[in-house]
Design an enzyme around this catalytic site. Structure first.
Site, mmCIF file in Angstrom:
data_model
loop_
_atom_site.group_PDB
_atom_site.id
_atom_site.type_symbol
_atom_site.label_atom_id
_atom_site.label_comp_id
_atom_site.label_asym_id
_atom_site.label_seq_id
_atom_site.Cartn_x
_atom_site.Cartn_y
_atom_site.Cartn_z
ATOM 1 N N CYS A 135 0.872 -0.874 0.055
ATOM 2 C CA CYS A 135 -0.448 -0.020 -0.099
ATOM 3 C C CYS A 135 1.147 1.005 0.115
ATOM 4 C CB CYS A 135 -0.591 0.023 1.479
ATOM 5 S SG CYS A 135 -1.777 2.072 1.396
ATOM 6 N N CYS A 165 -0.335 3.723 2.045
ATOM 7 C CA CYS A 165 -0.079 3.958 3.530
ATOM 8 C C CYS A 165 1.310 4.193 4.221
ATOM 9 C CB CYS A 165 -1.033 2.538 4.008
ATOM 10 S SG CYS A 165 -2.054 1.895 2.923
ATOM 11 N N ASP A 166 2.520 3.900 3.482
ATOM 12 C CA ASP A 166 3.642 3.269 3.454
ATOM 13 C C ASP A 166 4.657 4.453 2.559
ATOM 14 O OD1 ASP A 166 2.599 1.202 5.621
ATOM 15 O OD2 ASP A 166 2.789 -0.004 3.690
#
Ligand code: NAP
Length: 316
Positions: free
Chosen positions: A132, A135-136
């Site tokens: 992701c 997200c990261d």
């Protein structure tokens, strides 16, 4: 025994919960290992109608959950591992609850990211390997990262990652991309993006603690090489979370639940499917929410005793 059980708490499951709760059907929602679904793994959602300035994915899901609770929806944590759909009431085995019985079942278990299945990948997940980017990506400011994949997701995530990383290398197993032209063009125009085409990932390399690179095989020469990187983002598609349904419901060859066109009826009357678990085409939060609403309405009619035709008998 419950009237209606919903499996999954993405936009489809939560929308179904809102509708069924408002209709006094007292739905019970089983929240699996990814509460809130894929939207909780994203940051800004700019295309969900009603939010002029966009909204954070986790916030949107939390708001939907509160909305469902306000009308009496009951949430329970657990993972559905087995079903018996031969006759209503249906039986669902949930790891934390044991066997529960329900008159109607709504399945909105979504889809999960596919993995490469190469050595090092699992061990280094969260230590440089991610599925992701939204997200990261933030953790890779001024670092070099790799995106694996040649589809729209890979192009989109690569472009997104250039906001943080100093270099984004796209590794794709063929010399032709699968992505749409507009997404390809956008990625190709980005100076921070480099390309390793016709390269098959072989293993994730670590420095003993965290990811340090990706070993690939060049399919032209057959030679292996290591591409150095601090992060590796896998963007090779998704698979539906339907393993526990095999042999109980009609699934397509990719494992997605087959529904009667224009409805959420599955091959078993009284069992309904909504969201990405039955949709590999649109896969949007808003389309998932739309089918969640449809599933709730189909379910309501079923519970009110409207005669259900077993449409699957007529399928060729
Ligand atoms: P996808 O279109 O299925 O592409 C997956 C990519 O990963 C392909 O290039 C595939 O290679 C590669 N791949 C698959 N398994 C692999 C493996 N084991 N090892 C190495 N590479 C592997 O998946 P997606 O990109 O997630 O897109 C899914 C759908 O969502 C598509 O319909 C797409 O258009 C849509 N989508 C749209 C947008 C947008 O419009 N903004 C954004 C994201 C996704 P091959 O090409 O060789 O098969």
């Amino acid at each position: 025994m419950y009237k209606a059980v919903i499996l999954g708490t993405g936009p489809a499951g939560l929308t179904a919960a809102i509708y069924l709760a408002r209709a006094n059907m007292e739905p019970v929602i089983i929240e699996g290992p990814e509460p809130g679904g894929q939207l909780t793994l994203t940051t800004e959602v700019e295309n969900f109608p009603g939010f002029e300035q966009g909204i954070l994915g986790p916030e949107l899901m939390e708001t939907m959950k509160k909305q469902a609770k306000r009308f009496g929806a009951i949430f329970k944590r657990g993972l559905a591992t087995k079903v018996d759909l031969k006759n209503a009431p249906f039986q669902v085995e949930v790891d934390s609850l044991g066997t529960i019985e329900t008159e109607a079942l709504l399945i909105s278990t979504g889809a999960s990211a596919k993995m490469l299945g190469i050595p090092g990948e699992k061990e280094l997940l969260g230590k440089g390997v991610s599925t992701c980017a939204t997200c990261d990506g933030f953790f890779f400011r001024d670092k070099k990262v790799i995106i694996v994949g040649g589809g729209d997701s890979a192009m989109e995530e690569a472009t997104f990652l250039t906001k943080f990383a100093k270099e984004v290398n796209i590794v794709h197993r063929r010399d032709e991309l699968r992505a749409s032209k507009i997404m390809q063009d956008r990625a190709r125009a980005n100076e921070k993006i480099t390309w390793s085409m016709n390269c098959t990932p072989v293993s994730v390399v670590s420095d003993g603690m965290k990811t340090s690179g990706l070993e690939v095989m060049n399919n032209d020469t057959g030679k292996k090489e290591i591409i150095d990187a601090d992060g590796i983002f896998i963007a090779i598609g998704h698979h539906p979370n339907t393993g526990f349904l095999k042999g109980h419901l009609r699934l397509d060859d990719q494992g997605y639940i087959i529904v009667e066109p224009g409805t959420t009826n599955t091959s078993v009357p009284g069992v309904f499917a909504c969201g990405d678990v039955q949709d590999h085409k649109y896969r949007q939060a808003i389309t998932a929410a739309g089918t969640g609403c449809m599933a709730a309405m189909d379910c309501e009619k079923y519970l009110e005793g409207e005669r259900m035709i077993d449409w699957s008998q007529n399928m060729s």
